[in-house]
Each structure stands twice: as structure tokens, then as C-alpha cells.
Design an enzyme around this catalytic site. Structure first.
Site, PDB file in Angstrom:
ATOM      1  CB  SER A   1      -0.952  -0.199   1.333  1.00 54.75           C
ATOM      2  OG  SER A   1      -1.688  -1.023   1.191  1.00 54.75           O
TER       3      SER A   1
HETATM    4  N1  SAM Z   1      -0.830  -4.179   3.981  1.00 57.16           N
HETATM    5  C1  SAM Z   1      -0.098  -4.845   2.907  1.00 57.16           C
HETATM    6  C2  SAM Z   1       1.538  -4.303   2.605  1.00 57.16           C
HETATM    7  O1  SAM Z   1       1.837  -3.237   3.640  1.00 57.16           O
HETATM    8  O2  SAM Z   1       2.271  -5.039   2.119  1.00 57.16           O
HETATM    9  C3  SAM Z   1      -0.575  -4.792   1.620  1.00 57.16           C
HETATM   10  C4  SAM Z   1      -1.823  -5.501   1.384  1.00 57.16           C
HETATM   11  S1  SAM Z   1      -2.329  -5.754  -0.160  1.00 57.16           S
HETATM   12  C5  SAM Z   1      -2.833  -4.197  -0.750  1.00 57.16           C
HETATM   13  C6  SAM Z   1      -3.730  -6.742   0.451  1.00 57.16           C
HETATM   14  C7  SAM Z   1      -3.587  -8.050   0.534  1.00 57.16           C
HETATM   15  O3  SAM Z   1      -4.730  -8.629   0.808  1.00 57.16           O
HETATM   16  C8  SAM Z   1      -3.115  -8.731  -0.746  1.00 57.16           C
HETATM   17  O4  SAM Z   1      -1.712  -9.517  -0.280  1.00 57.16           O
HETATM   18  C9  SAM Z   1      -4.072 -10.089  -0.909  1.00 57.16           C
HETATM   19  O5  SAM Z   1      -3.579 -11.195  -1.279  1.00 57.16           O
HETATM   20  C10 SAM Z   1      -4.660 -10.098   0.657  1.00 57.16           C
HETATM   21  N2  SAM Z   1      -6.122 -10.820   0.631  1.00 57.16           N
HETATM   22  C11 SAM Z   1      -7.129 -10.291  -0.222  1.00 57.16           C
HETATM   23  N3  SAM Z   1      -8.250 -11.384  -0.012  1.00 57.16           N
HETATM   24  C12 SAM Z   1      -7.744 -11.780   1.533  1.00 57.16           C
HETATM   25  C13 SAM Z   1      -8.541 -12.793   2.340  1.00 57.16           C
HETATM   26  N4  SAM Z   1      -9.814 -13.089   2.213  1.00 57.16           N
HETATM   27  N5  SAM Z   1      -7.667 -13.141   3.360  1.00 57.16           N
HETATM   28  C14 SAM Z   1      -6.393 -12.691   3.558  1.00 57.16           C
HETATM   29  N6  SAM Z   1      -5.729 -11.773   2.763  1.00 57.16           N
HETATM   30  C15 SAM Z   1      -6.273 -11.513   1.492  1.00 57.16           C
END
Ligand code: SAM
Length: 215
Positions: A63
Site C-alpha cells: 500500500s
Molecule cells: N498491507 C500490505 C502491505 O503493507 O504490503 C498490503 C496488502 S495488499 C493491498 C492486500 C492483500 O490482501 C493482498 O496481499 C491479498 O492477497 C490479501 N487478501 C485479499 N483477500 C484476502 C483474504 N480473504 N484473506 C487474506 N488476505 C487477503
């Protein structure tokens, strides 16, 4: 000498975080101290402190620094908080949470991302993070309730299991809206009531799962 990006990190905090109104000193200090460049792939390292989200692998993102700061400030973390994070991604947000709370349970649906984040965070010495691979929309009942819950992927609505796993007086932050644009929602649990507040607009990759988007 190896570039530890300290100048870039200070500039990021000054121009992107403080200049845009983040006031919580604990958030500011965490962002000054945590080496964001270790969480991005080598290909994007020169942009590690730029004002943007960056690609990781599997079509996911780390992000934008400002969004990490806004969400963390809204969480109002305290040193004794038990935190649940949905969407470990690169682990950068996890590092901020872990440095400001007692312990963090972080769930990621993509195993390789979870493993990579674990390697990075362990190399930085974090010992208060517990990694779970699976569908974070279901939360993690085993260690509930949580004082704070943060969802770092865009949801059609706040997953019910997460509301159920929030402690009394707990705070939950999640981007909620359509698949392509959302608004940050802050939910505070008071007894059997949930108080909803809306904050800034944002764009996150979709939260996929039983209580999220279906594909
Ligand atoms: N906060 C993270 C960082 O600092 O790098 C960025 C997160 S990224 C925007 C969103 C993440 O949510 C992705 O890695 C994606 O695979 C994960 N994601 C999506 N749906 C999910 C779920 N149901 N359970 C767990 N993770 C999930």
C-alpha cells in the site's frame, strides 16, 4: 557504503505523512524507523519511498505509505493491544502494527506472500507476529476477541465474522465500497452496538473470500 535509504525515508515522512496531516507521533516514528525498501522487490527498490502503491507478486500490492499512516492513525493503537490484520501482503503494515502493539495475528490468502513477509519480518527481529494462511474474511476465532482489526484489501462490506471477533471498545478499520474504489470505514464496538464513521476515499485490491468478493 550500503544505502539504507534514511534520507528518502525522512523525506517520505515529512512530505507525504506529516504534510498531509498525520499527527500521531508513534505512527510518525514507526514510519521513520521501519525500512520500507526491504519490503519491496528489487525491481521497485528505487520507488520504495515514493508516494504510491507498488506491485508485489501475484497481482497484489504494497500500500501507499500515506494510506498505511492514515489507517494506523485511525486504529489508535496502544502497547497492550491484540491486533488482527487481514492481508499481510509484503508485511510492511504488519511491521508498523507490531511495533505499536503487543501482538499481531496476520492473515494472508497467498502462501508465498505470507512466507516472504515472514522471512523479512523475522530478519528484522519481530517476535510478536503470528502468521496465518487462509481466508481472512473469516477472521481467526482461536485468538478472538481482538482490540483492533485492520483489513488491507477492499471489501463489499465489513465481513460479519470480523465484527463478531472485535472486543468491546475495539476499533476496526476497513476499505469498503465497490471493486474499484472504496472509502475507509472505522467501526467502534460499544457493548452490542457498532458505531460507524467514514474517512478518506481509497483504492485497494479486492478482499477475496467467503465474506468478501467471490473471485
Ligand atoms: N498491507 C500490505 C502491505 O503493507 O504490503 C498490503 C496488502 S495488499 C493491498 C492486500 C492483500 O490482501 C493482498 O496481499 C491479498 O492477497 C490479501 N487478501 C485479499 N483477500 C484476502 C483474504 N480473504 N484473506 C487474506 N488476505 C487477503
Amino acid at each position: 557504503m550500503i544505502n539504507d535509504f534514511e534520507i528518502e525515508r525522512r523525506e517520505m515522512v515529512k512530505n507525504q505523512i506529516i504534510a498531509r496531516g498525520i499527527k500521531d507521533n508513534s505512527v510518525i516514528n514507526a514510519m521513520l524507523n521501519i525500512p520500507r525498501h526491504l519490503f519491496v522487490s528489487d525491481k521497485f527498490i528505487v520507488n520504495a519511498y515514493s508516494d504510491m502503491a507498488l506491485p508485489t507478486t501475484d497481482g497484489q500490492t504494497i500500500s501507499q505509505p500515506y494510506m498505511v499512516a492514515v489507517m494506523t492513525e485511525l486504529l489508535e493503537l496502544k502497547k497492550d493491544c491484540k491486533v488482527l490484520e487481514i492481508g499481510t501482503g509484503s508485511g510492511y503494515q504488519t511491521a508498523i502494527l507490531a511495533s505499536l502493539s503487543k501482538e499481531v495475528f496476520t492473515i494472508e490468502r497467498i502462501k508465498t506472500l505470507s512466507e516472504k513477509a515472514q522471512t523479512t519480518l523475522s530478519s528484522l527481529g519481530y517476535k510478536n507476529i503470528y502468521y496465518i494462511v487462509g481466508d481472512g474474511t473469516l477472521g481467526h476465532k482461536e485468538n478472538a476477541p481482538y482490540d483492533r482489526i485492520i483489513v488491507t484489501a477492499g471489501a463489499p462490506e465489513v465481513p460479519l465474522p470480523l465484527k463478531e471477533q472485535l472486543a468491546d471498545k475495539g476499533i476496526l478499520i476497513a476499505p469498503v465500497g465497490s471493486r474499484y474504489s472504496q472509502q475507509l470505514i472505522k467501526i467502534i464496538k460499544q457493548g452490542d452496538k457498532f458505531i460507524d464513521k467514514y474517512s478518506t476515499g481509497c483504492v485497494f485490491v479486492p478482499l477475496l473470500g467467503e465474506y468478501g468478493w467471490k473471485d
